[in-house]
Structures are given as C-alpha cells and as structure tokens.
Design a protein around this motif. Structure first.
Motif, mmCIF file in Angstrom:
data_model
loop_
_atom_site.group_PDB
_atom_site.id
_atom_site.type_symbol
_atom_site.label_atom_id
_atom_site.label_comp_id
_atom_site.label_asym_id
_atom_site.label_seq_id
_atom_site.Cartn_x
_atom_site.Cartn_y
_atom_site.Cartn_z
ATOM 1 N N PRO A 77 -21.842 65.611 -0.055
ATOM 2 C CA PRO A 77 -22.650 65.911 0.676
ATOM 3 C C PRO A 77 -23.904 66.313 -0.061
ATOM 4 O O PRO A 77 -23.544 67.454 -0.962
ATOM 5 C CB PRO A 77 -22.168 67.343 1.716
ATOM 6 C CG PRO A 77 -20.907 66.463 2.160
ATOM 7 C CD PRO A 77 -20.631 66.109 1.051
ATOM 8 N N ALA A 119 -25.856 69.920 5.352
ATOM 9 C CA ALA A 119 -25.585 68.106 5.635
ATOM 10 C C ALA A 119 -23.908 68.083 5.757
ATOM 11 O O ALA A 119 -23.127 67.803 5.768
ATOM 12 C CB ALA A 119 -25.955 67.371 4.111
ATOM 13 N N LEU A 167 -21.666 67.158 8.308
ATOM 14 C CA LEU A 167 -20.533 66.252 8.235
ATOM 15 C C LEU A 167 -18.866 66.890 8.440
ATOM 16 O O LEU A 167 -18.411 66.675 9.446
ATOM 17 C CB LEU A 167 -20.526 65.872 6.880
ATOM 18 C CG LEU A 167 -19.381 65.145 5.990
ATOM 19 C CD1 LEU A 167 -19.601 63.902 7.375
ATOM 20 C CD2 LEU A 167 -19.562 64.488 5.231
#
Length: 305
Positions: free
Chosen positions: A30, A35, A39
């Motif tokens: 990421p 992010a 994830l």
C-alpha cells in the motif's frame, strides 16, 4: 512402498514447506497508511482464492519429488474427497485433504464432515497449511507452518466432541453405495435438540435405556437407527456450523494453532497481529503498520513522482 510410507513421505515434504513462498500472486505494498488500513480490513477476502492456489501448487510440489515417480503420481480431485490422491501401484489409495488456513481470520473455517467409515484403512490424512502474505497484508503468500494428521483421528475427535444424545446428535449419511459416484454421500451431519425441557427429559430416559455405553458415538447401522428414532420423535435443527475444524478440539490441530499464533512476523506474533487487526482500532492499526511494515504517510506530490 505401502500406503503409510507414501503418507509419511508426503508429510515430511509438506513439513519442509514451512517458510516457503509461493509465487502465485503478489499483493502490492500500500502507498499510504490509510490504504494499508483498508487493505487490512479486506485481506481475508483473498483467502479462498489464495488457499486454492496454494492447494494446487502443493500437489505440483509433491509431484516434483523423485521418490514418488516409481510408484505413482499425486492427482487433484476437484470436486471430490480427498483433494488429492496418489494414483499408481499403492493400495489402498493414499490421499491428502489439503486445508489452507489464513490465521488472521476469526477462526479456522474449514469443515471436516466425512464419516469415520470413510477412513477404514487410515489411508487419508489432513494437511493444514497456515499462510500469510510476506508482510502480513502485502507480498507473496508464505507458508508459516504445516500440520499433517490422520483423517480418522480428526473424524473421531469431531464425533467425540459434538455427539451428546439426546441434546446433540451426529448422524451418518444414508446408504448411497448404489448411486453413481457423483451422488454418493459420505458426510455426517449435526443436529441440535429443539424440544421442550419436558421432552428433553423424556428423550434422556430413552438414551439411558441404551445402556452405559449408549452415549458413545458409533457409526454402525444399529446405533444410527437409535439416533434416527430420536430425530423422528423430537424436534431437532440442522447445525450449519457443524464440523468446523477450529471447534473439534483435536490435540494435534490445537497444538498447531498455538504454534502458528506464536510465530513472529514483522515484529510481533501472528496472534498479536490477529488481535490488532480484528480490533478495528484504526489509530493502533496505523501505528503498527507504520512501525513494523514501513508504511508511511506520503503527500500527493510524492505519489505522483
């Protein structure tokens, strides 16, 4: 080479997979902490796909070992039980049911429903492969540890754990040997009592009449007939969570779970990662991802460079 020799040799090779990275898929790192947090929330959704890829690659791995070539070849069964069988000169046919476990999930969701009667010659074993991406949430899938146990021992542990008549019944499948192969049934089922307290006491008297060993599970036709009489006489519901391997209290599997949770990956143990990522405490998750996975906040200018 006999059936147990094949199983023993395959188990040794599978044990050697601990620490092995499968080049089947690579999850990109990421680019921001946010992010990475997102994830971490969805990484478990990849588990079925990667689990199947690992199972396929495990069969290919076994077929690369020269010791097997003289006697036969490992072959996938999809669908079918077990996942792979050793086709060749060895009888009864050795088999492996391969279960890939992603230990950041809430539990081992794989089920094991096959009847004790299916393991008459102890010819089928269960191979559990615990895996994670190399960096917890990104990278290639890496095998953390492997556990290989007798399928018969798993079935015995399951039936012993669940079966408690009249409150809980484990039932064998009906006789389907006259059907074509794709319609034959080998799976057991679990049923939970749903009647009143008075009915439960009444059913208990029936079970008591079976004698001192009446509560000991038996996959025989005679004992199953007794259980089905209870199922007909009283209300039971089908247990959809029956036979989850995380719940059957198999000694070998329990030790395997503890070993995996104690393995250190990227700074802390798998068990600690599991607890952290399932907590949904985003501030703590961000801190650990930054500290241990070298993920940092980046400006939009840095990302566009």
């Amino acid at each position: 080479m006999n059936t147990q020799d094949v199983i023993r040799l395959a188990s040794q090779y599978l044990d050697n997979l601990s620490g092995h990275t499968f080049d089947v898929l690579n999850i990109s790192k990421p680019v921001t902490v946010d992010a990475a947090v997102n994830l971490a929330k969805v990484i478990s959704k990849l588990s079925p796909l990667l689990g199947n890829l690992i199972e396929f690659n495990t069969v290919e791995f076994l077929n690369k070992q020269n010791e097997f070539s003289e006697f036969g070849k490992w072959q996938r069964q999809d669908p079918g039980f077990p996942d792979t069988i050793f086709v060749g000169r060895v009888q009864p046919t050795p088999g492996l049911e391969i279960k890939a476990w992603f230990p950041l999930a809430t539990e081992i969701t794989a089920r094991f429903k096959d009847s004790q009667n299916h393991f008459k010659y102890d010819q089928t074993y269960v191979a559990m492969l615990a895996w994670l991406p190399e960096k917890i949430i990104y990278g290639k899938p890496r095998i953390l540890d492997v556990c290989v146990v007798s399928g018969l021992s798993v079935a015995l542990a399951r039936d012993t754990h669940y079966h408690n008549p009249p409150d809980y019944l484990v039932l064998e499948p009906e006789d389907t040997t006259q059907r074509t192969a794709n319609l034959q049934q080998t799976n057991t089922s679990g049923y939970k009592f749903q009647g009143s307290v008075a009915e439960l006491l009444e059913a208990q008297k029936i079970v008591d009449s079976w004698g001192v060993e009446g509560k000991i599970y038996q996959p025989t036709r005679e004992y199953q007939h007794l259980l089905r009489e209870l199922l007909i006489k009283y209300r039971y519901r089908l247990d959809t969570n029956f036979a989850k391997m995380d719940r059957i209290v198999h000694p070998g599997i329990e030790k395997f779970k503890q070993r995996v949770y104690n393995i250190e990956v990227s700074g802390i143990t798998v068990g600690q990662w599991n607890k952290l990522l399932s907590s949904r405490r985003e501030d703590s998750i961000k801190k650990y991802l930054q500290d241990y996975l070298e993920i940092r906040e980046e400006s939009i200018d840095e990302l566009l460079d």
